[in-house]
Design a protein around this motif. Sequence first.
Motif, PDB file in Angstrom:
ATOM      1  N   ALA A 167       0.638  -0.967   0.307  1.00  0.00           N
ATOM      2  CA  ALA A 167       0.342   0.231   0.214  1.00  0.00           C
ATOM      3  C   ALA A 167       0.486   0.948   0.151  1.00  0.00           C
ATOM      4  O   ALA A 167       0.520   2.318  -1.535  1.00  0.00           O
ATOM      5  CB  ALA A 167      -0.779  -0.019   1.162  1.00  0.00           C
ATOM      6  N   GLY A 170       2.385   1.980  -3.797  1.00  0.00           N
ATOM      7  CA  GLY A 170       1.446   2.484  -4.545  1.00  0.00           C
ATOM      8  C   GLY A 170       1.444   3.623  -3.997  1.00  0.00           C
ATOM      9  O   GLY A 170       0.559   4.288  -4.903  1.00  0.00           O
ATOM     10  N   ILE A 253      -7.796   6.377  -6.625  1.00  0.00           N
ATOM     11  CA  ILE A 253      -7.871   5.250  -5.839  1.00  0.00           C
ATOM     12  C   ILE A 253      -7.589   4.482  -6.371  1.00  0.00           C
ATOM     13  O   ILE A 253      -6.372   3.837  -6.290  1.00  0.00           O
ATOM     14  CB  ILE A 253      -9.703   4.910  -5.063  1.00  0.00           C
ATOM     15  CG1 ILE A 253      -9.826   6.359  -4.586  1.00  0.00           C
ATOM     16  CG2 ILE A 253      -9.745   3.894  -4.741  1.00  0.00           C
ATOM     17  CD1 ILE A 253     -10.980   6.367  -4.154  1.00  0.00           C
ATOM     18  N   ASN A 254      -7.952   3.924  -8.168  1.00  0.00           N
ATOM     19  CA  ASN A 254      -7.328   2.712  -8.532  1.00  0.00           C
ATOM     20  C   ASN A 254      -6.287   2.880  -9.371  1.00  0.00           C
ATOM     21  O   ASN A 254      -4.885   1.985  -8.901  1.00  0.00           O
ATOM     22  CB  ASN A 254      -8.417   2.679  -9.634  1.00  0.00           C
ATOM     23  CG  ASN A 254      -9.674   2.076  -9.186  1.00  0.00           C
ATOM     24  OD1 ASN A 254      -9.844   1.939  -8.186  1.00  0.00           O
ATOM     25  ND2 ASN A 254     -11.011   2.720  -9.901  1.00  0.00           N
ATOM     26  N   VAL A 257      -4.063   1.774  -5.896  1.00  0.00           N
ATOM     27  CA  VAL A 257      -4.753  -0.225  -5.689  1.00  0.00           C
ATOM     28  C   VAL A 257      -4.139  -0.865  -6.907  1.00  0.00           C
ATOM     29  O   VAL A 257      -2.811  -1.346  -6.632  1.00  0.00           O
ATOM     30  CB  VAL A 257      -6.044  -0.263  -5.867  1.00  0.00           C
ATOM     31  CG1 VAL A 257      -5.903  -2.089  -5.941  1.00  0.00           C
ATOM     32  CG2 VAL A 257      -7.194   0.120  -4.866  1.00  0.00           C
ATOM     33  N   LYS A 258      -3.637  -0.442  -7.536  1.00  0.00           N
ATOM     34  CA  LYS A 258      -2.773  -1.049  -9.047  1.00  0.00           C
ATOM     35  C   LYS A 258      -1.692  -1.090  -9.180  1.00  0.00           C
ATOM     36  O   LYS A 258      -1.194  -1.940  -9.175  1.00  0.00           O
ATOM     37  CB  LYS A 258      -2.814  -0.106 -10.177  1.00  0.00           C
ATOM     38  CG  LYS A 258      -4.602  -0.225 -10.947  1.00  0.00           C
ATOM     39  CD  LYS A 258      -4.560  -2.025 -11.311  1.00  0.00           C
ATOM     40  CE  LYS A 258      -6.076  -2.635 -12.310  1.00  0.00           C
ATOM     41  NZ  LYS A 258      -6.385  -3.124 -12.317  1.00  0.00           N
ATOM     42  N   ALA A 260      -0.398  -0.805  -6.120  1.00  0.00           N
ATOM     43  CA  ALA A 260      -0.051  -1.930  -4.668  1.00  0.00           C
ATOM     44  C   ALA A 260      -0.057  -3.396  -5.504  1.00  0.00           C
ATOM     45  O   ALA A 260       0.756  -4.280  -5.122  1.00  0.00           O
ATOM     46  CB  ALA A 260      -0.959  -1.654  -3.886  1.00  0.00           C
ATOM     47  N   GLU A 261      -1.060  -3.579  -5.968  1.00  0.00           N
ATOM     48  CA  GLU A 261      -1.330  -5.117  -6.691  1.00  0.00           C
ATOM     49  C   GLU A 261       0.389  -5.445  -7.525  1.00  0.00           C
ATOM     50  O   GLU A 261       0.641  -6.417  -7.299  1.00  0.00           O
ATOM     51  CB  GLU A 261      -1.769  -4.509  -7.257  1.00  0.00           C
ATOM     52  CG  GLU A 261      -3.785  -5.135  -6.994  1.00  0.00           C
ATOM     53  CD  GLU A 261      -4.866  -5.032  -7.668  1.00  0.00           C
ATOM     54  OE1 GLU A 261      -5.124  -5.122  -7.990  1.00  0.00           O
ATOM     55  OE2 GLU A 261      -4.625  -4.693  -8.970  1.00  0.00           O
TER      56      GLU A 261
END
Length: 271
Positions: A167, A170, A253-254, A257-258, A260-261
């Motif tokens: 997190a 990202g 936000i995405n 998240v992306k 972090a993924e």
Amino acid sequence: MGRKLGIIGAGKVGEALAIGVAARGLVEKKDILLSVRTEGHRAELEAKTGIRAVLDNREVVRLSDAIVVAVKPKSVAEVIKAIAQDLGPGKLLISTAAGVSLELLESVAPAGTPVIRTMPNMAVAIGEGMTVLSPSASVGKEDLTWATELFRSVGRALVLEEQYMDAVTGLSGSGPAYVYVIIESLADGGLKLGLPRDVATELAAQAVLGAARNVLLTGEHPAKLRDMVTTPAGTTIEGVLELEAGGLRLTLINAVVKAAERSAQLMRKAR
Ligand SMILES: NC(=O)c1ccc[n+]([C@@H]2O[C@H](COP(=O)([O-])OP(=O)(O)OC[C@H]3O[C@@H](n4cnc5c(N)ncnc54)[C@H](OP(=O)(O)O)[C@@H]3O)[C@@H](O)[C@H]2O)c1
């Protein structure tokens, strides 16, 4: 006497950290030793920073109390294995590599080596970095305090459990890139309205800086601060509604998240 700092892999992050730390005086230039892989880069680095740089990573370890490994994630294990015989409980090992776990770092360093996984960002070069540190169980209080102060000398630093590292990667690791896109886009808005490019960029960057400082200084929720500058039937609400219509909030936000993924994916590959 202050600790001696070694930085293995003084590329973008390692160089930025060395410049930042030296400029703010936590470690003097004479007590910092850098290493890179190629002679051309070594000579250039020394000329640019005024800090001694070598090609021998083992020399860096032997002459340093704390060693930051700032090579690319795929090279970290190999680099640590090659210096392992000079590491041990008396040498603090700090990694800046995205997606390289404490488990992996500890598996290649000798038993008892205190290891800290960190996620800095590029703003360490100008003293405005954001770094999160996660220590292994063998890191003592003094080592963790010193390492935290090292990164505080070039911005903000927090200690968090390792489970948050994807997190963090990202958000604050990749975050400067998102904000550059925002600044560029705001400036383009100014350009469309006839402002010269340099003026538009200065206005956009200072608006971002002022807003960021306000959040950090006041500790207020950003929504409250936004509400304070949005007058009924005024200009700002028109702009804010456009942001909502364009999905900026969800897009950002995405993005976090992306990224972090991807960090989690890199960590699985590095295992
Ligand atoms: N860039 C970012 O914004 C950022 C943010 C947070 C964390 N990180 C992490 O920080 C690390 C470094 O990233 P970076 O962007 O600074 O990479 P970089 O600019 O490519 O720097 C890596 C440096 O490591 C040197 N190197 C490679 N192999 C070596 C070896 N065996 N011994 C000694 N030096 C060696 C290279 O030297 P030569 O030039 O001589 O080949 C290069 O200068 C990465 O693990 C990354 O995940 C990066």
